[in-house]
Design a protein around this motif. Structure first.
Motif, PDB file in Angstrom:
ATOM      1  N   ILE A 100       0.852  -1.195   0.000  1.00 13.66           N
ATOM      2  CA  ILE A 100       0.000   0.000   0.000  1.00 13.66           C
ATOM      3  C   ILE A 100       0.886   1.242   0.000  1.00 13.66           C
ATOM      4  N   ILE A 101       0.493   2.249  -0.785  1.00 15.74           N
ATOM      5  CA  ILE A 101       1.161   3.558  -0.742  1.00 15.74           C
ATOM      6  C   ILE A 101       0.092   4.605  -0.462  1.00 15.74           C
ATOM      7  N   THR A 102       0.290   5.337   0.618  1.00 15.56           N
ATOM      8  CA  THR A 102      -0.669   6.385   0.968  1.00 15.56           C
ATOM      9  C   THR A 102       0.071   7.700   1.156  1.00 15.56           C
ATOM     10  N   GLY A 103      -0.704   8.747   1.289  1.00 17.06           N
ATOM     11  CA  GLY A 103      -0.134  10.083   1.501  1.00 17.06           C
ATOM     12  C   GLY A 103      -1.168  11.124   1.167  1.00 17.06           C
ATOM     13  N   GLU A 104      -1.008  12.300   1.763  1.00 15.79           N
ATOM     14  CA  GLU A 104      -1.971  13.367   1.506  1.00 15.79           C
ATOM     15  C   GLU A 104      -1.902  13.811   0.047  1.00 15.79           C
ATOM     16  N   THR A 105      -2.974  14.406  -0.417  1.00 13.81           N
ATOM     17  CA  THR A 105      -2.991  14.955  -1.771  1.00 13.81           C
ATOM     18  C   THR A 105      -1.875  15.990  -1.911  1.00 13.81           C
ATOM     19  N   GLY A 106      -1.073  15.829  -2.975  1.00  4.82           N
ATOM     20  CA  GLY A 106       0.038  16.754  -3.198  1.00  4.82           C
ATOM     21  C   GLY A 106       1.312  16.359  -2.489  1.00  4.82           C
ATOM     22  N   ALA A 107       1.296  15.221  -1.798  1.00  7.55           N
ATOM     23  CA  ALA A 107       2.501  14.811  -1.056  1.00  7.55           C
ATOM     24  C   ALA A 107       3.601  14.333  -1.993  1.00  7.55           C
ATOM     25  N   GLY A 108       3.238  13.898  -3.186  1.00  7.80           N
ATOM     26  CA  GLY A 108       4.274  13.506  -4.140  1.00  7.80           C
ATOM     27  C   GLY A 108       4.129  12.104  -4.703  1.00  7.80           C
ATOM     28  N   LYS A 109       2.901  11.536  -4.590  1.00  7.53           N
ATOM     29  CA  LYS A 109       2.713  10.186  -5.149  1.00  7.53           C
ATOM     30  C   LYS A 109       2.920  10.197  -6.661  1.00  7.53           C
ATOM     31  N   SER A 110       2.469  11.275  -7.322  1.00  8.75           N
ATOM     32  CA  SER A 110       2.646  11.367  -8.774  1.00  8.75           C
ATOM     33  C   SER A 110       4.126  11.509  -9.135  1.00  8.75           C
ATOM     34  N   ILE A 111       4.896  12.150  -8.234  1.00 12.00           N
ATOM     35  CA  ILE A 111       6.339  12.282  -8.461  1.00 12.00           C
ATOM     36  C   ILE A 111       6.993  10.910  -8.422  1.00 12.00           C
ATOM     37  N   LEU A 112       6.557  10.114  -7.442  1.00 11.69           N
ATOM     38  CA  LEU A 112       7.093   8.755  -7.318  1.00 11.69           C
ATOM     39  C   LEU A 112       6.800   7.945  -8.588  1.00 11.69           C
ATOM     40  N   LEU A 113       5.556   8.035  -9.080  1.00 13.09           N
ATOM     41  CA  LEU A 113       5.180   7.328 -10.298  1.00 13.09           C
ATOM     42  C   LEU A 113       5.942   7.857 -11.509  1.00 13.09           C
ATOM     43  N   GLY A 114       6.169   9.163 -11.515  1.00 15.82           N
ATOM     44  CA  GLY A 114       6.922   9.771 -12.614  1.00 15.82           C
ATOM     45  C   GLY A 114       8.337   9.240 -12.678  1.00 15.82           C
ATOM     46  N   GLY A 115       8.976   9.140 -11.503  1.00 13.50           N
ATOM     47  CA  GLY A 115      10.334   8.604 -11.450  1.00 13.50           C
ATOM     48  C   GLY A 115      10.376   7.162 -11.904  1.00 13.50           C
ATOM     49  N   LEU A 116       9.389   6.386 -11.455  1.00 14.51           N
ATOM     50  CA  LEU A 116       9.327   4.975 -11.846  1.00 14.51           C
ATOM     51  C   LEU A 116       9.084   4.846 -13.354  1.00 14.51           C
ATOM     52  N   SER A 117       8.288   5.752 -13.913  1.00 13.49           N
ATOM     53  CA  SER A 117       8.009   5.720 -15.355  1.00 13.49           C
ATOM     54  C   SER A 117       9.268   5.964 -16.178  1.00 13.49           C
ATOM     55  N   PRO A 134      -8.996   3.884   3.763  1.00 16.84           N
ATOM     56  CA  PRO A 134      -8.434   3.079   4.854  1.00 16.84           C
ATOM     57  C   PRO A 134      -8.795   1.591   4.726  1.00 16.84           C
ATOM     58  N   GLN A 135      -9.971   1.300   4.160  1.00 17.80           N
ATOM     59  CA  GLN A 135     -10.374  -0.112   4.030  1.00 17.80           C
ATOM     60  C   GLN A 135      -9.385  -0.890   3.150  1.00 17.80           C
ATOM     61  N   ILE A 136      -8.868  -0.231   2.112  1.00 17.29           N
ATOM     62  CA  ILE A 136      -7.881  -0.875   1.237  1.00 17.29           C
ATOM     63  C   ILE A 136      -6.507  -0.844   1.890  1.00 17.29           C
ATOM     64  N   ALA A 137      -6.166   0.304   2.482  1.00 22.47           N
ATOM     65  CA  ALA A 137      -4.834   0.453   3.079  1.00 22.47           C
ATOM     66  C   ALA A 137      -4.583  -0.609   4.142  1.00 22.47           C
ATOM     67  N   ALA A 138      -5.622  -0.998   4.867  1.00 27.93           N
ATOM     68  CA  ALA A 138      -5.455  -1.952   5.970  1.00 27.93           C
ATOM     69  C   ALA A 138      -5.193  -3.373   5.470  1.00 27.93           C
ATOM     70  N   LYS A 139      -5.464  -3.641   4.213  1.00 32.38           N
ATOM     71  CA  LYS A 139      -5.325  -5.012   3.699  1.00 32.38           C
ATOM     72  C   LYS A 139      -3.912  -5.323   3.209  1.00 32.38           C
TER      73      LYS A 139
END
Length: 550
Positions: A26-43, A491-496
């Protein structure tokens, strides 16, 4: 599977190093925290084009490195095709230089972006709202059905046969083109060949003909000279033969008196014998020499014909005319034999077409057999995902055209509502519905084929808590056979998840940076509680978070 990711000097990331586990992450974080940056780097590691604006510090190079365990991915053939060293622990590195240039390496071997993209597609499937459009693509729909039908081997054979079929068709087209061009020249070539054939060409014959012509054209002069020569040799009293005979007789007497005269006698005697021979030959020449105007005309005509042909073909020797004649024979024979070659090629194509039809029908049969099961599984899963009235109408109809994957025309229709009209997916399903359909399809596929690591990017957007719970169950089930990531706000997904990572921003020396950390159990409780109730966590939110985790 992706085992580790290292990012340096990319966007808001100064330096990041993280290890990943198998299973459901699971990857979580507030909106704007940088999840898209992480995906961009991976891309970028997967072959996306680089942009100089991606550098955090444009005076330093950006380095992104990912390590993959590919032991179970059957990628040796791909590595061989790309001329790369195969390692079960494969390292892909991407560098963006301050100059704007980009470099990519697989196990330290430099590669171009096309090669990187080919490999990347087999390693990670990043699923976003944009990627759901793939669902509406006919090729992807065939891939789903063929995976369930276990058509891989049949399709490989079909594609090999189709490749040969197209090659034969191209060869037939070339033969037909040659024939069309050759027919235009055939009559003229045949005329030239006939002209050279009628000339009965013999190498070196011009010299012999010219000598014969000179003789026939000067018969009277030759007769005169022969008669003169005959008279000089044979005149009874003063001829050369008579004189030499007298000389011989004188020397013979001397030789009988002294042996020293024998040599002179012998030489004169030898000369007399030769001249007597010549005398006889000249007599024979005179007897057989006659004027022959007909032969003279024939020789003259042959010489004229040869000279005209040599002038016509711009050559100087009969041997060159013979070479041209041989070339014309080949051209004329090739044109005349093209009909046979075309018929033989058409026979090959017919045989190949029969084999293609046989394979296409086998592929079609297996597809039609699994379509009902696919529809049933999709509708059952979508019912759990809040689409109880979802219905599919999928038909594969055998057509007349050889496509790259068979002869089927595929109709993949969908209706979201009871009693609704069936339509194409892109027209009948909303973005959220497409996401759920894609999740259903990926979950089905994971049971039949080895899928690469899959990363669901907020696939749960806009769904309720109960539906998200079902989505989490599906992704968790998928993770039994593959590595699954889910970027989620629920949270229901994050907990799994088996593992939980948090993306966050922090200010370091008045510079905002994005980071990613793996959470331990207690940190997961806090994170999920915040997802449930916000930053001011209540005891009930913490209790609920623990309940979800347990």
């Amino acid at each position: 599977m992706l085992t580790s990711l290292s990012i340096k000097n990319y966007a808001l990331i100064d330096q990041l190093q993280v290890q990943f586990n198998n299973g459901f992450s699971i990857i979580t974080g507030e909106t704007g925290a940088g999840k898209s940056i992480l995906l961009g780097g991976l891309s970028l590691v997967l072959g996306k084009r680089a942009d100089l604006s991606s550098l955090k510090d444009n005076s330093q190079k950006c380095i992104i490195e990912a390590v993959f365990d590919i032991a179970n991915y059957n990628l040796k053939t791909l590595f061989e095709a790309e001329d790369l060293d195969y390692e079960t622990q494969t390292i892909i590195r991407r560098e963006i230089l301050p100059s704007g240039k980009s470099r990519a390496f697989v196990n330290d071997s430099p590669v171009n972006l096309n090669s990187l993209q080919s490999l990347g597609e087999r390693l990670i499937d990043i699923h976003s709202q944009h990627q759901t459009l793939e669902l509406t693509n006919n090729d992807f729909q065939f891939q789903i059905i063929d995976a369930l039908a276990n058509n891989e081997s049949l399709l490989q054979n079909y594609k090999q046969e189709l490749k040969q079929y197209k090659r034969l068709q191209n060869e037939l087209g070339e033969l037909a083109q040659h024939q069309a061009e050759a027919i235009k020249e055939h009559d003229y070539n045949a005329f030239l060949l006939n002209e050279l054939t009628e000339a009965n060409l013999v190498e070196g014959e011009i010299t012999a003909l010219e000598e014969e012509y000179e003789m026939l054209n000067n018969v009277e002069a030759i007769k005169e000279k022969l008669a003169e020569s005959y008279q000089l040799l044979g005149e009874e009293h003063m001829g050369i033969v008579a004189t030499l005979t007298t000389l011989k007789n004188s020397l013979q007497k001397l030789a009988s008196m002294s042996s020293k005269y024998e040599d002179v006698f012998n030489r004169v005697n030898s000369s007399l014998i030769d001249l007597d021979d010549v005398y006889g030959e000249i007599d024979t020449y005179q007897e057989h020499l006659e004027a022959n105007p007909a032969r003279l005309e024939e020789v003259n005509a042959k010489l004229q014909k040869l000279h005209n042909l040599m002038q016509k073909h711009v050559v100087t020797e009969v041997s060159e005319l013979i070479a041209i004649k041989n070339q014309l024979e080949e051209k004329v024979a090739f044109t005349e034999n093209l009909d046979g070659a075309i018929k033989a090629k058409q026979t090959e194509i017919t045989a190949k077409s029969k084999e293609l039809n046989r394979l296409a029908e086998s592929i079609h049969k297996k597809r039609t057999e699994v379509i009902p099961a696919l529809i049933s599984q999709l509708q059952d899963i979508l019912k759990d995902l809040g689409m109880p009235n979802a219905q599919f109408k999928i038909e594969a109809v055998l057509g007349n055209t050889f496509y790259v994957n068979g002869k089927d025309e595929l109709s993949f229709l969908f209706s979201a509502n009871k009693g609704g009209n069936f339509n194409e997916l892109k027209k009948a399903a909303s973005g959220g519905e497409l996401s759920r359909i894609m999740l259903a399809i990926k979950s089905i596929l994971s049971k039949y084929i080895q899928l690469p690591t899959i990363m669901f990017d907020e696939i749960d957007t806009g769904v309720s808590g109960e539906i998200s719970n079902k989505m989490g169950d599906i992704m968790l089930e998928m993770s039994k056979t593959m590595q699954v990531f889910s970027i989620t706000h629920l949270p229901q997904i994050a907990a799994k998840g088996h593992s939980h990572y948090k993306v966050f921003k922090e200010d370091v020396e008045e510079v905002t940076q994005t980071n990613l950390v793996k959470l331990n159990h207690d940190e997961r409780v806090v994170e999920i509680a915040q997802m449930l109730g916000g930053t001011d966590m209540s005891s009930s939110a913490i209790a609920h978070a623990k309940e979800l985790l347990n």
